[in-house]
Scaffold this active site. Sequence first.
Site, PDB file in Angstrom:
ATOM      1  N   HIS A  23       1.062  -1.181   0.155  1.00  0.00           N
ATOM      2  CA  HIS A  23       0.002   0.150  -0.084  1.00  0.00           C
ATOM      3  C   HIS A  23       0.900   1.329  -0.101  1.00  0.00           C
ATOM      4  O   HIS A  23       0.872   2.088   0.898  1.00  0.00           O
ATOM      5  CB  HIS A  23      -1.012   0.081   1.194  1.00  0.00           C
ATOM      6  CG  HIS A  23      -2.145  -0.732   1.075  1.00  0.00           C
ATOM      7  ND1 HIS A  23      -2.773  -1.288   2.047  1.00  0.00           N
ATOM      8  CD2 HIS A  23      -2.713  -1.300   0.107  1.00  0.00           C
ATOM      9  CE1 HIS A  23      -3.867  -2.018   1.971  1.00  0.00           C
ATOM     10  NE2 HIS A  23      -3.775  -2.106   0.583  1.00  0.00           N
ATOM     11  N   GLU A  81      -8.255  -4.134  -6.370  1.00  0.00           N
ATOM     12  CA  GLU A  81      -6.641  -3.505  -6.003  1.00  0.00           C
ATOM     13  C   GLU A  81      -5.720  -4.177  -6.820  1.00  0.00           C
ATOM     14  O   GLU A  81      -5.693  -5.499  -7.228  1.00  0.00           O
ATOM     15  CB  GLU A  81      -6.806  -3.718  -4.644  1.00  0.00           C
ATOM     16  CG  GLU A  81      -5.934  -2.553  -4.184  1.00  0.00           C
ATOM     17  CD  GLU A  81      -5.954  -2.497  -2.202  1.00  0.00           C
ATOM     18  OE1 GLU A  81      -6.436  -3.267  -1.613  1.00  0.00           O
ATOM     19  OE2 GLU A  81      -5.340  -1.712  -1.881  1.00  0.00           O
ATOM     20  N   ASP A 165      -8.834 -11.157  -0.139  1.00  0.00           N
ATOM     21  CA  ASP A 165      -8.077 -10.733   1.031  1.00  0.00           C
ATOM     22  C   ASP A 165      -8.145 -11.270   2.511  1.00  0.00           C
ATOM     23  O   ASP A 165      -7.357 -11.435   3.076  1.00  0.00           O
ATOM     24  CB  ASP A 165      -7.900  -9.073   1.039  1.00  0.00           C
ATOM     25  CG  ASP A 165      -7.030  -8.515   0.240  1.00  0.00           C
ATOM     26  OD1 ASP A 165      -6.430  -8.930  -0.362  1.00  0.00           O
ATOM     27  OD2 ASP A 165      -7.773  -7.134  -0.487  1.00  0.00           O
ATOM     28  N   HIS A 226      -3.486 -13.705  -0.294  1.00  0.00           N
ATOM     29  CA  HIS A 226      -2.093 -13.321   0.221  1.00  0.00           C
ATOM     30  C   HIS A 226      -1.701 -14.510   1.174  1.00  0.00           C
ATOM     31  O   HIS A 226      -2.536 -14.796   2.070  1.00  0.00           O
ATOM     32  CB  HIS A 226      -2.201 -12.282   0.979  1.00  0.00           C
ATOM     33  CG  HIS A 226      -2.607 -10.964   0.127  1.00  0.00           C
ATOM     34  ND1 HIS A 226      -1.449 -10.563  -1.072  1.00  0.00           N
ATOM     35  CD2 HIS A 226      -3.444  -9.984   0.221  1.00  0.00           C
ATOM     36  CE1 HIS A 226      -1.948  -9.522  -1.295  1.00  0.00           C
ATOM     37  NE2 HIS A 226      -3.103  -9.064  -1.145  1.00  0.00           N
TER      38      HIS A 226
HETATM   39 FE1  FEO Z   1      -7.139  -5.496  -0.963  1.00  0.00          FE
HETATM   40 FE2  FEO Z   1      -4.915  -7.675  -1.522  1.00  0.00          FE
HETATM   41  O1  FEO Z   1      -5.608  -6.055  -1.916  1.00  0.00           O
END
Ligand code: FEO
Length: 400
Positions: A23, A81, A165, A226
Site C-alpha cells: 500500500h 486492487e 484478502d 495473500h
Molecule cells: Fe485489497 Fe490484497 O488487496
Amino acid sequence: MRKPIKSNVAWIGKVDWELNKFHGNEYSTHKGSSYNSYLIEEEKTVLIDTVWAPFAKEFVANLQQEIDLKKIDYVIANHAEIDHSGALPELMRLIPDTPIICTANGVESLKGHHHQDWNFKVVKTGDTLDLGNGKQLIFVEAPMLHWPDSMFEYLTGDNILFSNDAFGQHYASEHLFNDLVDQEELLTECIKYYANILTPFSRLVTKKIEQFLSLKLPLDMICTSHGVIWRENPAQIVEKYMEWANDYHENQISIIYDTMWNATRIMAEQIAEGIAAADPEVTVKQFNTAGKDKNDIITEVFKSKAVLVGSPTIGKGILTSIAGIMEEIKGLNFKKKKAAAFGSYGWSGESVKVLSGLLKEAGFSLLNDGLRILWKPDKQAQEQCFTFGQQCVDDFRSES
Ligand code: FEO
C-alpha cells in the site's frame, strides 16, 4: 509454475520475498507476501485473480506455459486492487473477449484502475457458475471486506472457499499450506493484517461469517489471495476472525510516545512502572513511535484494552510521529478501548489537551484528563508519573 492444491485446482501466483512495504509505504511486510492466483480446470476453465502489476509479464508468461490462454472460459476478479488485478491488462490483451466475472462495484473499480471496457459479467450473492463435472462456483459478495467490490466464491465438490484478502496475511513461503509454516509467524502476520486492514469493518466481518456459516457448507480449504492456504483446520482462522471482530483486546496496556529530550520517555517509563505495580497481571508495553514500525504498534494497540499516548509540546501541538499514528488510529475506528494522554512541556504545554482531543475523536474513552510535567521530570515529578500509572489502573477498574 503451477502448484497443485486439490483435484483440478492449482495455485499459479507469485511469492514476493523482497516486499518490504505494501500500500505504498503504509504497511510494513517484514515477511514479504504473495499474490495468489488460482486455476480451476474442470469442463470449464476458470482463472481466479491475478498478481500485482510489476509481475504481470512474468505471470502471463508462466500461465501460457501451463495452459493455452484461449482455454480460459472465465476470469474471476474478486477485487480490483492492483495486487490482484494488476496482470489483467497484460492478460486481457491476449484474450480480450473472455468474460471477467466480478461484482457490480468491481466493474466500477476495475474500470477506475485500468480504464478498459472488458467483457464484464456481474454476479451477486447466490449466483452460481456451472463448471461441469458436477461442480459449481457459488458467489458471495463481501462488500467492505475490505473494498466495496470484494467478493468470495465457494467451489462445490472440493469444498474450497476462495476468500481473496479475507483470512490472508502478508507472508512469503515456498510452502503453500498453513500446516507447513511456522505457526507463530503465521499468527503474527494474520493478526497484524486484521488489525491494520480489517478493524474498521469488524461488524461486517461478523455478519459475513455468520451468513457463510448459516449455509452449512463443508469447508476443506480457504484459498486466500495473500500468504498461505488454510488446509489444516481452516475453521481456526474463521474462529480467530470472529474473536478479533468482537472488539478484541487482551489484558494489555500499551504506552506509545515520542520524545525530544527524554522527558516524555522518562514519564512513559515511570507510568509503566506504576501500572505494573498496581496490576501485576497486566502486560505493559512501551513503544517510541519515532523508532518503531507503525503497523506493529497498531497491532499492539489492537491487542490493548487501554492505550496511554505521550508527546511533549512542540509549537502548540504534538510531535509528528505521534500525530501520524493518531491519524491512522482514528481511521481504524477501534471500539471499546480506553486511553489517557501525557507529556512534558516547557511553557505553554498544549500537547496533553491536543492528544486527549485526538483520542476522543478516535473513539477512545478517556480514563482521566492526562498528566503534564514541566521540564524534565525530577524525582518528585517521576513519582507523580508512577502514581499516574497507578491511577490509570484504578480508573480503568472503576470504569469497567
Ligand atoms: Fe485489497 Fe490484497 O488487496
